[in-house]
Design an enzyme around this catalytic site. Structure first.
Site, mmCIF file in Angstrom:
data_model
loop_
_atom_site.group_PDB
_atom_site.id
_atom_site.type_symbol
_atom_site.label_atom_id
_atom_site.label_comp_id
_atom_site.label_asym_id
_atom_site.label_seq_id
_atom_site.Cartn_x
_atom_site.Cartn_y
_atom_site.Cartn_z
ATOM 1 N N SER A 88 4.554 -1.237 -6.899
ATOM 2 C CA SER A 88 3.394 -1.701 -6.134
ATOM 3 C C SER A 88 2.255 -2.192 -7.017
ATOM 4 C CB SER A 88 2.885 -0.575 -5.231
ATOM 5 O OG SER A 88 3.851 -0.275 -4.262
ATOM 6 N N SER A 107 -1.743 -0.510 -4.736
ATOM 7 C CA SER A 107 -1.938 -1.719 -3.917
ATOM 8 C C SER A 107 -3.411 -2.096 -3.779
ATOM 9 C CB SER A 107 -1.294 -1.561 -2.539
ATOM 10 O OG SER A 107 0.019 -1.098 -2.640
ATOM 11 N N GLU A 143 -3.953 -2.072 4.009
ATOM 12 C CA GLU A 143 -2.619 -1.594 3.638
ATOM 13 C C GLU A 143 -2.154 -0.422 4.496
ATOM 14 O OE1 GLU A 143 -0.122 0.070 -0.187
ATOM 15 O OE2 GLU A 143 -2.157 0.797 0.126
ATOM 16 N N ASP A 151 6.032 3.325 2.343
ATOM 17 C CA ASP A 151 6.684 3.505 1.046
ATOM 18 C C ASP A 151 6.967 4.973 0.738
ATOM 19 O OD1 ASP A 151 7.245 2.427 -1.794
ATOM 20 O OD2 ASP A 151 5.673 3.907 -2.171
HETATM 21 ZN ZN LIG Z 1 7.060 3.082 -3.884
#
Ligand SMILES: [Zn+2]
Length: 507
Positions: A113, A178, A336, A341
């Site tokens: 990321s 991110s 986000e 994830d």
């Molecule tokens: Zn990840």
């Protein structure tokens, strides 16, 4: 020492010496590649919808939201509504343009990321684990990253330079990889607080940590809205936060207080928030600057969240858009859904799909608040995961359940399973383990089966989808480098260093 439990790097095979790709170390290489793609699109007439330009840009990111994740999440959404499910749509799946982005990084076939955030926020591909610097900086090389010539600017900075406002919203720590792509320049994504820099034997004076950069460096110090988790990165290790968790910092700084002092010194209105009620109240009277940190670390999974203290991603998104919309010139907002994830890494598929649905709700809220005429909304992911959606199950089969068929060994298998991760079960003397016999089978924390034992499931190398709605949306059709995304956004918004849609205005 890796401070991120989800992204441990076990191998030492990362190569920073791929001479054949040396051109990729420069920021210009990626910029020129994107400019060619824009030119091609204009020539083929796939863009240029009149003189339309985007006043506002919102980039939504589902971290780890692979294409199979989208298909499974939309099916779950429909099934929650007592339908077969496959025919359902996530809010952004009706956007007029869909494309695919290639996610590889300069030194990695399969991305993380950090390098991807640098691609989709700064327009430059770079090395795994690094943020806001080009590939001349090997991961963890503090001195190399201290050279500002290696720094790359984000679209957040491009928006600010044009007199627009900028902000970030996330369900992870606001210092996580991110969102950090919007403001930080760092050789290692794990350097979220000063103790992380020191633990890697570097001097935080030379390589300031990510939280410090957000509060004290441009462009983070000019963001009008910062909403997410991660209080612990901002407060000293002898300080307990509002919900009873300890800070991490060893420099004695309280960056939440310093953020407030900075706004006082600039004579601007501001507010710091830490719970949902405060967030809902602030909508009545929005200050110029808003910092909301709702957890010590990441925000809670939506399925487990305490609704009194934990706002939803849609609520965070609405406050951010209401705040930023006050600038007549427009704004850039990054939102986000960061825990898709994490749930995948744990092979907890029910949570991964639910977090995807939460992102869909946030996008839906944005489409209600922003006009298609002047606001470009793009929804994408940074990288894939290795969840597979398999079998020949009948229409309407439980997306979280077993396939209609059994394996050749006579034992059921799941429609959703993983190539690797903690869900690996050793074979019993009778053969493959029947996961439906697990005591907590069907629970939100039940762990899906995986083929290869790994403490954490890995990312996938597949392309990710890009959905676009609003001015110049057609730019996002086709298959392209992930690093083109912010340059397409900047083209549409007429900000940043590249070509601009406004240059093609007839007016
Ligand atoms: Zn990840």
């Amino acid at each position: 020492m890796w401070s991120d439990e989800y992204h441990k790097v076990h191998r030492n095979t990362l190569r920073h010496d791929l001479q054949s790709n040396a051109r990729e170390w420069t920021s210009d290489y990626w910029k020129q590649k994107a400019n060619i793609a824009i030119k091609d699109r204009l020539q083929s007439g796939c863009s240029g919808h009149g003189a339309k330009r985007a006043r506002n840009v919102v980039l939504f990111l589902g971290d780890g939201m692979s294409v199979p994740t989208l298909a499974a999440a939309r099916t779950l959404l429909g099934q929650r509504d007592h339908r077969t499910g496959e025919e359902a749509q996530l809010s952004f799946e009706n956007f007029p343009t869909v494309g695919l982005a290639k996610t590889y990084c300069v030194d990695a076939q399969i991305a993380d990321s950090a390098c991807t955030a640098t691609a989709y926020l700064c327009g430059v591909k770079t090395n795994l684990g690094t943020i806001g610097v080009n590939a001349a900086v090997p991961r963890g090389d503090c001195p190399a990253s201290a050279d500002s010539a290696t720094h790359v600017e984000s679209i957040g900075a491009w928006a600010l330079a044009d007199g627009r406002d900028a902000g970030i919203v996330t369900t992870t720590r606001v210092t996580h990889a991110s969102p950090a792509g919007a403001y930080a320049h760092v050789a290692n994504r794990d350097w979220e607080s000063d103790v992380d820099v020191l633990n890697d034997s570097h001097d935080p004076q030379t390589c300031p940590d990510i939280a410090y950069q957000l509060v004290h460096s441009y462009p983070g110090n000019e963001f009008k809205v910062i909403l997410g988790g991660g209080r612990r990165e901002f407060i000293p290790n002898d300080t307990i936060d509002e919900e009873g968790s300890a800070g991490k910092r060893v420099d004695g700084r309280n960056l939440i207080e310093e953020w407030q002092m900075d706004k006082i010194s600039k004579n601007v209105s501001y507010q710091y928030l830490w719970n949902r009620e405060q967030l809902l109240n602030v909508n009545e009277n929005l200050p110029e600057y808003l910092l909301g940190l709702f957890e010590g670390s990441h925000m809670q999974y939506h399925l487990e969240a305490d609704a009194r203290t934990e706002p939803t991603l849609a609520e965070l998104t609405e406050t951010a858009i209401r705040s930023l919309s006050r600038n007549d010139k427009g704004f850039f907002l990054f939102v986000e859904g960061g825990r898709i994830d994490h749930a995948h890494h744990d092979n907890k598929v029910a949570k991964a799909l639910d977090e995807t649905i939460e992102l869909s709700k946030a996008v839906s809220r944005a489409t209600e608040l922003l006009s298609e005429e002047d606001s470009l909304i793009v929804v994408t992911s940074d990288h894939a995961h290795v969840m597979s959606f398999s079998g020949y199950t009948h229409r309407g089969g439980d997306i979280l359940g077993p396939s209609d068929e059994v394996g050749d060994d006579g034992i059921p298998y799941m429609t959703l399973s993983y190539a690797n991760g903690p869900g690996y079960r050793p074979h019993t003397p009778e053969g493959r383990f029947d996961v439906m016999k697990d005591e907590n089978y069907g629970d939100v924390n039940w762990v899906s089966p995986a083929g290869v034992p790994l403490q954490q499931e890995t990312h996938g190398g597949d392309d990710v989808a890009v959905f676009a709605r609003g001015p110049q949306h057609a730019l996002f059709a086709g298959l392209y480098e992930q690093s083109h995304i912010p340059r397409f956004l900047a083209y549409a918004a007429c900000i940043g260093p590249g070509p601009h849609a406004c240059q093609h205005d007839t007016a």
